[in-house]
Design an enzyme around this catalytic site. Structure first.
Site, PDB file in Angstrom:
ATOM      1  N   HIS A  20       0.841  -1.203   0.000  1.00 52.74           N
ATOM      2  CA  HIS A  20       0.000   0.000   0.000  1.00 52.74           C
ATOM      3  C   HIS A  20       0.878   1.257   0.000  1.00 52.74           C
ATOM      4  CE1 HIS A  20      -3.212  -2.711   1.351  1.00 52.74           C
ATOM      5  NE2 HIS A  20      -4.074  -1.718   1.166  1.00 52.74           N
TER       6      HIS A  20
ATOM      7  N   ASN B 100       7.805  -4.101   3.819  1.00 53.19           N
ATOM      8  CA  ASN B 100       6.374  -3.812   3.942  1.00 53.19           C
ATOM      9  C   ASN B 100       5.856  -4.192   5.320  1.00 53.19           C
ATOM     10  OD1 ASN B 100       3.695  -3.166   3.137  1.00 53.19           O
ATOM     11  ND2 ASN B 100       3.316  -5.307   2.654  1.00 53.19           N
TER      12      ASN B 100
END
Length: 259
Positions: free
Chosen positions: A113, A145
């Site tokens: 994201h 991440n």
């Protein structure tokens, strides 16, 4: 010393207030985008996509965003919905010019994201839109991440709770002449990721560049850089609705520590 700092800060605030005039994007950008682009449009390249919780410019060649802009406030830290985990291709982009689920399948990369899902718990629609693949780029999982990048995101939410309204700009950096690509649609794998945070009240910025690789046992302050460094590496122009004098002052500064 404190008096000089206060005078300088007040001068910067005055210049900032005087510098925010109308510009061409203000007339052309959809209303849903304007709250995220109050301090400028980083570039006019790519498809401009406006969501409930962010705006982005999509790079159809790399199948990833060039930049994602958010406006976070304490109200948006209130958790009203659960994380959905419903990753989907962006319905506003045509096939062949967007990432698909099969591009990431078996690639070894996370769907990373740019505007975090954890920032979208205030709205079911914002949460749903945060899982559009146009808001993603291939990101190393363990140690990135699910490590240092997650640490940066959670730290920014703490700053929002303490400081109030913040503007956040996030995206990939591609510095290799021969980029790795994944999937049938050849989604480009970034070499680095950047994140910029702008406090419009204190007129301060803090910025990070993190290589797209594992970073076990490292602290986020090790990745602090300047906004100017990110602009030079991406070709983008952040905070361009601020007067050039103030823009230079805050973009060339490198935070000496975390806020």
């Amino acid at each position: 010393m404190h008096a000089r700092i206060l005078i300088r800060k007040n001068l910067v605030l005055l210049l900032l207030a005087l510098s925010l005039g109308g510009t061409s994007w203000a007339q052309s950008a959809p209303d849903r985008c304007k709250e995220f682009l109050e301090y400028g449009l980083p570039s006019e390249r790519g498809a401009l996509l406006c969501r409930s919780g962010y705006a982005l410019a999509h790079d159809e060649e790399r199948k990833a965003p060039s930049w994602v802009a958010q406006r976070m406030t304490p109200d948006r830290l209130v958790s009203r919905v659960q994380r959905s985990n419903r990753f989907v291709p962006d319905p506003d982009l045509p096939r062949g010019k967007r990432a698909e689920l099969e591009d990431y399948r078996g690639s070894g990369y996370d769907r990373g994201h740019m505007a975090p899902a954890a920032d979208m718990r205030w709205s079911a629609q914002a949460m749903e839109e945060s899982f559009y693949l146009s808001n993603m780029a291939p990101q190393v999982g363990p140690g990135m991440n699910r490590g240092i990048w997650s640490d940066i995101e959670s730290t920014i939410r703490q700053w929002v709770a303490r400081r109030g309204e913040l503007f956040i700009y996030t995206g990939p950096i591609f510095e290799s002449t021969s980029l790795s690509k994944i999937g049938p649609n050849q989604v480009a794998v970034p070499t680095h990721f950047y994140k910029i945070v702008f406090d419009p009240v204190r007129v301060e910025t803090i910025a990070f560049v993190v290589p797209n690789s594992p970073h076990p046992n490292r602290k986020i302050e090790e990745f602090i850089t300047s906004v100017r460094d990110i602009e030079q590496r991406t070709g983008l122009d952040f905070l361009n609705r601020i007067s050039p004098a103030v823009q230079s002052l805050i973009e060339e500064a490198v935070a000496s520590a975390l806020w």
